[in-house]
Structures are given as C-alpha cells and as structure tokens.
Scaffold this active site. Structure first.
Site, mmCIF file in Angstrom:
data_model
loop_
_atom_site.group_PDB
_atom_site.id
_atom_site.type_symbol
_atom_site.label_atom_id
_atom_site.label_comp_id
_atom_site.label_asym_id
_atom_site.label_seq_id
_atom_site.Cartn_x
_atom_site.Cartn_y
_atom_site.Cartn_z
ATOM 1 N N ASN A 32 -7.237 -0.839 -4.427
ATOM 2 C CA ASN A 32 -7.023 -2.584 -4.108
ATOM 3 C C ASN A 32 -9.144 -2.507 -4.313
ATOM 4 O OD1 ASN A 32 -6.468 -4.857 -3.009
ATOM 5 N ND2 ASN A 32 -7.607 -4.564 -0.781
ATOM 6 N N GLU A 33 -8.798 -3.531 -5.253
ATOM 7 C CA GLU A 33 -10.213 -4.475 -4.981
ATOM 8 C C GLU A 33 -11.810 -3.505 -5.477
ATOM 9 O OE1 GLU A 33 -11.048 -6.916 -2.724
ATOM 10 O OE2 GLU A 33 -9.611 -8.253 -3.282
ATOM 11 N N TYR A 53 -9.952 -16.525 -3.963
ATOM 12 C CA TYR A 53 -9.732 -17.288 -2.636
ATOM 13 C C TYR A 53 -11.578 -17.593 -3.144
ATOM 14 C CZ TYR A 53 -6.869 -13.040 -1.144
ATOM 15 O OH TYR A 53 -5.383 -12.332 -0.894
ATOM 16 N N TRP A 92 -1.116 -13.552 -0.998
ATOM 17 C CA TRP A 92 -1.094 -13.229 -0.007
ATOM 18 C C TRP A 92 -0.852 -14.290 0.992
ATOM 19 C CZ3 TRP A 92 -2.997 -8.041 -0.050
ATOM 20 C CH2 TRP A 92 -3.751 -7.243 1.803
ATOM 21 N N TRP A 138 1.043 -1.184 -0.716
ATOM 22 C CA TRP A 138 -0.530 0.075 0.107
ATOM 23 C C TRP A 138 0.210 0.730 0.003
ATOM 24 C CZ3 TRP A 138 -2.648 -3.614 -1.617
ATOM 25 C CH2 TRP A 138 -4.124 -3.809 -1.006
ATOM 26 N N GLU A 147 -3.476 -12.039 -6.164
ATOM 27 C CA GLU A 147 -3.719 -12.291 -4.853
ATOM 28 C C GLU A 147 -4.105 -13.428 -4.388
ATOM 29 O OE1 GLU A 147 -6.166 -10.195 -1.662
ATOM 30 O OE2 GLU A 147 -5.435 -8.480 -2.604
#
Length: 436
Positions: A206-207, A280, A362, A91, A320
């Site tokens: 991010n996303e 995920y 991640w 970040w 990720e």
C-alpha cells in the site's frame, strides 16, 4: 385517489426492486468462474472487457476474525453488491501489534487467517472480486517498520525503515509472507488462494515510498524482484505495485511529492499487469480552494489515463480516492462533485475503449462502525446522493460490458455464417466438407 396513490407507490417500489436486482445480478455475474486477465489496456473476464466499480475496506479481515463482528463483513458485502459495487480492496496483512495476522516472521495467527478465509468466502458469495494488499508502507498494522524491527531482532544493523526494500533478511521475511498467503488453503471454500478467481489481483504494498532514495533506483529494483517472486508462485492472478501515481523528476504534473517512485518506469516492470492511481487533492493541495483542487484532479486523471493508454499500454485502476468530512466547510455536495468527476472521467475513457478501468473509493463502512471512521468513510444507507452516484456508475459500466458482449456475439455469428457458407459452397462444387 387512494387507489391511484397506492398504484404509484407500487410502481416506485417495483422500480426500486428492479434497480437493486439489476445491481445484484451484475455483481453476481462479475465473479463467474474465470480469472480476470488483461488484454492490452483492458481487463478481461470470460472474453469480455471488465470494469471495476469498487471500494476500499481495509478492516475486513480484522472484523471477520471476531465472531461477534463478522456479520458486519456480510452486511458490507451485501450492501455493496446491491449498489453495483463489484471489487473490494483490503489488507492481507497485520504485522505484529494487538491484532496480528503475523505474530512474528513466519508465525501466524490462525484465528485471524480464518477471518481472511471468511472475507474471501463472503466476497465470492456476493459476487465481489478482491484486491489483496501484502504490506503497508506506513506503521498502521505493522508495515515496513515492523519488518525492519524484526530484522533488527535478528542482529541486522538497520538505520531506516526504508531498509525494508534492500535488507536481505527483511526481504526474506516479506517473501515468506507472500508465499504463505498465496498458498493459504481456505478453510471455508476449500480453495487455495492462488487458485481462487474470487481474488482479482495481489498488491505488493500500500503506497510504497522510499524517501531515502528519490532517484527511484531502490523502489524499481524492489518491485522488479517482488513481482518475479509473486509470479513464480502464482500465474493465475494479476499483480499491481500499489502506487499512488507520482512521477519522477520528469517535468510532469506532480503535487509536490518526491518519494522515490515513478508512475511510468515502475509500471513497465515485467509482472506488473496494470497501473494504479490514488488521488487526495484535499490532502495534497491544502492551500488550494475547492475548485482548484477539482481542476487538479481532472488534469491528474486525464494525464494518467493518457499515459496508461499510450505509454504503458496497460489498464489503469484508480484504487483510492475520496473527500474528507473533516475538511473545513465540508458538504456532501462537495464529495458528490469529486465522485462525479472521477466517475465521468472513468466512464468516458471506458466508453471509447480507453485504459481507465474503474475506481475504488476510500472507504466503505457498515452500520455500527463509527469508530473506524476517518473522515472519508461512506455508509451507503446514510449517504443517499453519494450512493446514487455509485449505483449509477455501476449501471453505466455494466452497459459498456453489454455492448462489448454483443459485439463479440455478432463477430461469432459472422464467423459461423461464413463457415456455413464455405461448407455450402464446397458441397455445391461437389467437394466433401472437412469433418463430414
């Protein structure tokens, strides 16, 4: 017998040393002076296709800003480089809150910025490229919610955090943050960020998600505007949007998410240099058993690799992925199965010149960081089997680079030989060669 045992131990130690030396050498080579560019579906570094074996470590700037904690940043980079990891995603934001980079719009915490300077400097020292993300979709470390609240404090009437994508005041605050980070003078290296090849790419968010507009119009317009803004400041670095890989309502495979993004149209925007993907299955498909989650992951990867190669015609980076230790009946074997599936899909694509350019798990933690654990954390010194898979992937991708390098050298040799032969034939015919 003792002599034989001692000699065997010496050989094993030598092999381990050579293995680690290879990985560290590859990491050092990955950050030679050039910027990473793209050519079709490949990343290119100094004229050779480049592959990213990497990790996420969102916490780097926070710990680097604290002199008592900054050695953990160094330890993480050193450990990563020794395991063949060459790219870190982290970040470049912390909006408001208790550890701010940006106290308020345009007001920055110099100590925290020096922490980010340290991260860039240490990455450079250990041969690791960086992907720096500019804002969070979620409330963690501020995110779009903080920007909306800042806009409200300026008298804007906003009803949703998604107003971040459309409100001119919030957009102005965010654009200023981009400008500030890209033009940051590194107090350690003396290099302005936008001129530093240690940085591989910028990430818009991010996303990104906009559930208030699932048509996709809002996100499409926002990415288009922000990509143009970044490129107007920095023409050196690559740019990606930070997408998870969800498709719009096109009938393609989706794990039940409709969040206003589209893998195809969002990544076709001018200025977006490569596509990104997250995965995920343990979060997205909680009712599936382990095998069905892996089956989904396999299809998810192959679908996106195909679309990146033949539709987008851009590189694809899996930025990720992971397996949570908090899942019921978790075992390291399950995590290794997932890592192995991801790495094999990337390797097979790369081996055949495809669009898959690497994967970043991640997340990586250093020793003494248990409080940062979220279930997905990997501490390389504690996770031998997973670490071995990571290191093996680094070797395999490096071998592909070597093959491309040899091919380029052969092509150069053939061109040089043809040029020499042309000169010789010209001399033989009595024609003075050009340049002599």
């Amino acid at each position: 017998m003792k002599k034989k045992l001692a000699f065997s131990i010496f050989l094993v130690a030598l092999l381990i040393q050579n293995h680690n030396s290879f990985l560290e050498t590859e990491a050092a080579r990955s950050t030679s002076d050039g910027f990473i560019k793209t050519n079709g579906v490949h990343f290119m570094l100094n004229g050779i296709p480049y592959y990213a074996n990497g990790f996420n470590a969102y916490w780097l700037m926070i710990l680097a800003s604290d002199p008592n904690q900054s050695p953990k940043v160094t330890a993480a980079f050193q450990d990563a480089a020794s395991h063949g990891l060459s790219v870190a995603r982290t970040w470049a934001f912390s909006d408001g809150g208790v550890t701010p980079l940006q106290y308020s719009p345009g007001s920055y915490n110099e100590q925290m910025f020096k922490g980010l300077d340290f991260v860039v400097a240490e990455a450079r020292r250990f041969g690791i490229k960086l992907i720096l993300s500019m804002v969070n979709n979620y409330e963690n470390m501020g995110g779009k919610k903080q920007y909306v609240n800042w806009a409200r404090s300026q008298g804007q009437y906003l009803t949703s955090d998604d107003d971040f994508f459309t409100n001119s005041v919030a957009i102005g605050f965010y654009k200023n943050h981009i400008k500030t980070v890209l033009n940051r003078y590194n107090t350690i290296t003396g290099v302005v960020y936008k001129n530093d090849p240690t940085i591989m790419a910028w990430e818009l968010m991010n996303e990104p998600r906009c559930t208030s507009d699932t048509s996709g119009t809002t996100i499409q317009a926002w990415i288009t505007e922000m990509a143009a803004h970044v490129k107007s400041i920095d023409s050196n670095h690559l740019l990606e949007a930070g997408l998870e890989g969800f498709y719009s309502k096109t009938g393609r495979q989706n794990p039940g998410f409709d969040v206003g993004t589209d893998f195809i149209s969002n990544n076709q925007i001018p200025g977006i240099d490569f596509a990104t993907l997250h995965s995920y299955p343990d979060q997205w498909l909680t009712s599936y058993d382990e095998q069905n989650q892996l089956n989904f992951l396999s299809t998810w990867l192959r679908t996106h690799i195909y679309d990146a190669q033949y539709v987008l015609k851009k590189p694809l980076l899996l930025t990720e992925f992971g397996k949570s230790m908090k899942d019921p009946n978790f075992s390291t074997y399950q995590r290794d199965q997932l890592f192995n599936l991801v790495y094999n899909n990337i390797f097979l694509s790369a081996k055949h010149g495809g669009a898959a350019a690497g994967g970043l798990f991640w997340q990586l933690l250093a020793e003494g960081m248990d409080s940062f654990g979220d279930g997905y954390d990997v501490i390389l010194s504690r996770s031998t089997s997973t670490s071995n898979l990571i290191g093996e992937q680094g070797r395999r991708l490096y071998q592909i680079r070597k093959i491309f390098a040899r091919m380029r050298n052969v092509q150069r040799w053939k061109k040089a030989r043809a040029a020499r032969r042309a000169q010789w034939l010209a001399w033989k015919r009595g024609v003075k060669p050009i340049g002599n």
